[in-house]
Design an enzyme around this catalytic site. Structure first.
Site, PDB file in Angstrom:
ATOM      1  N   SER A 155       0.828  -1.199   0.000  1.00 58.53           N
ATOM      2  CA  SER A 155       0.000   0.000   0.000  1.00 58.53           C
ATOM      3  C   SER A 155       0.869   1.257   0.000  1.00 58.53           C
ATOM      4  O   SER A 155       1.660   1.458  -0.918  1.00 58.53           O
ATOM      5  CB  SER A 155      -0.974  -0.062   1.179  1.00 58.53           C
ATOM      6  OG  SER A 155      -1.995   0.898   1.044  1.00 58.53           O
ATOM      7  N   ASP A 250     -10.170  -3.623  -4.811  1.00 54.31           N
ATOM      8  CA  ASP A 250      -9.300  -2.645  -4.148  1.00 54.31           C
ATOM      9  C   ASP A 250      -9.317  -1.362  -4.977  1.00 54.31           C
ATOM     10  O   ASP A 250      -9.067  -1.411  -6.179  1.00 54.31           O
ATOM     11  CB  ASP A 250      -7.879  -3.214  -4.075  1.00 54.31           C
ATOM     12  CG  ASP A 250      -6.887  -2.320  -3.342  1.00 54.31           C
ATOM     13  OD1 ASP A 250      -7.221  -1.147  -3.060  1.00 54.31           O
ATOM     14  OD2 ASP A 250      -5.768  -2.791  -3.068  1.00 54.31           O
ATOM     15  N   HIS A 280      -8.255  -4.962  -0.347  1.00 56.15           N
ATOM     16  CA  HIS A 280      -7.018  -4.329   0.081  1.00 56.15           C
ATOM     17  C   HIS A 280      -6.606  -4.894   1.447  1.00 56.15           C
ATOM     18  O   HIS A 280      -7.452  -5.196   2.284  1.00 56.15           O
ATOM     19  CB  HIS A 280      -7.245  -2.818   0.200  1.00 56.15           C
ATOM     20  CG  HIS A 280      -5.994  -2.042   0.415  1.00 56.15           C
ATOM     21  ND1 HIS A 280      -5.139  -1.719  -0.616  1.00 56.15           N
ATOM     22  CD2 HIS A 280      -5.430  -1.521   1.542  1.00 56.15           C
ATOM     23  CE1 HIS A 280      -4.126  -1.038  -0.140  1.00 56.15           C
ATOM     24  NE2 HIS A 280      -4.269  -0.907   1.179  1.00 56.15           N
TER      25      HIS A 280
END
Length: 314
Positions: A155, A250, A280
């Site tokens: 991320s 996501d 995610h």
């Protein structure tokens, strides 16, 4: 594809808890209430774990060094945790880092870079680069081969890994063997199909990403800087080989895949995979999501191959 049954169950459990949405919290509240460690499973034994502080551009940077069993010297992965540059810490990625150390037979140096909004862009990127440089320059003291150093993260940490690779290419002070980008943030924009399709209801929301970016950037102009938005870099040639993993449900899916495509077009060797049915954060959740475990295995295998390749190339 349909939502993965394990991910669906997880989202239902979270909804039942009725926690407030991330974007309605202060950064302090978000840090106190966001904890996914229960979903990671039991931490594996590794040869050695050591907490250290290393010099950074604005004071010391805490790192946690995971060393596998054996004599070394080992390859190394410098790992940056996710959390939108605002939340997350060394504990967040304890389980994945241990799994990677064991499966890729490498030292993992997990980096506790400065967080926003107390430390806005480019603080996290500067700390991340400083940590990678420290690992290269102090390799012998941590049983590491300086010719076999990768960067990676998930991320916002995937963003930082991509940015460190760009910085390393431009500064020409260190050479990196690989970049491991797990559902990375690559662009300050919310205009993709995946943002529209997955704006709400799949753990990471569009509103949360706006909240993260607003805390991280000093100005809108910062969002166009390639050290914040690597997808906006004019030239991606000469970067280390990459693994790019994304998740179907996501918001960040499309920008991660666009970055993989741009790397390929620039002549960089890329392994890219979309995890169908996944939300995610799956890399943090190997204890609850079978696909999270598979993603860590895939990442470890990619690292093993990259490290072998870097030795062969020397």
């Amino acid at each position: 594809m349909a939502l993965d049954p394990q991910a669906k169950f997880l989202l239902e459990q979270m909804e039942a808890l009725g926690a407030p949405a991330m974007h309605t919290l202060t950064p302090e509240e978000a840090r106190l209430t966001t904890d996914f460690s229960a979903l990671a499973g039991e931490p594996e034994e590794v040869g050695k774990v050591e907490d250290r502080k290393i010099p950074g551009p604005e004071g010391e940077i805490p790192v946690r060094i995971y060393t596998p069993k054996g004599e070394g010297p080992f390859p190394a992965l410098v790992y940056y945790h996710g959390g939108g540059w605002v939340i997350g810490n060394l504990e967040t990625v304890e389980v994945p880092c241990r799994m990677l150390a064991n499966r890729a037979n490498c030292v993992v140096v997990s980096v506790d870079y400065r967080l926003a909004p107390e430390h806005k862009f480019p603080a996290a990127a500067d700390d991340s680069y400083a940590a990678a440089k420290w690992v290269v320059e102090n390799a012998a003291s941590i049983k590491v081969n300086p010719q076999q150093i990768a960067v990676g993260g998930d991320s916002a940490g995937g963003n930082l890994a991509a940015v460190v690779a760009l910085m390393a290419r431009e500064k020409k002070e260190i050479s990196l063997a690989y970049q491991m980008l797990i559902y990375p943030v690559t662009n300050h924009s919310y205009a993709t199909e995946s943002y529209t399709e997955n704006a709400d209801g799949y753990l990471l929301t569009k509103d949360s990403m706006i909240w993260f970016w607003n805390h991280y950037l000093r100005t809108e102009e910062d969002g166009k800087n390639s050290y914040a938005s690597p997808l906006q870099a004019k030239d991606l040639s000469g970067l280390p080989p990459a693994l790019v993993l994304t998740g179907e449900f996501d918001p960040l899916r499309d920008e991660g895949e666009a970055y993989a495509q741009r790397l390929k077009e620039a002549g960089v060797q890329v392994e890219a995979a979309r995890y169908d049915g996944m939300i995610h954060g799956y890399f943090w959740m190997p204890g609850a999501l079978e696909q999270g475990k598979k993603a860590i295995e895939q990442a470890a295998n990619a690292l093993l191959q990259a490290f072998q390749g870097s030795v062969a190339a020397k």
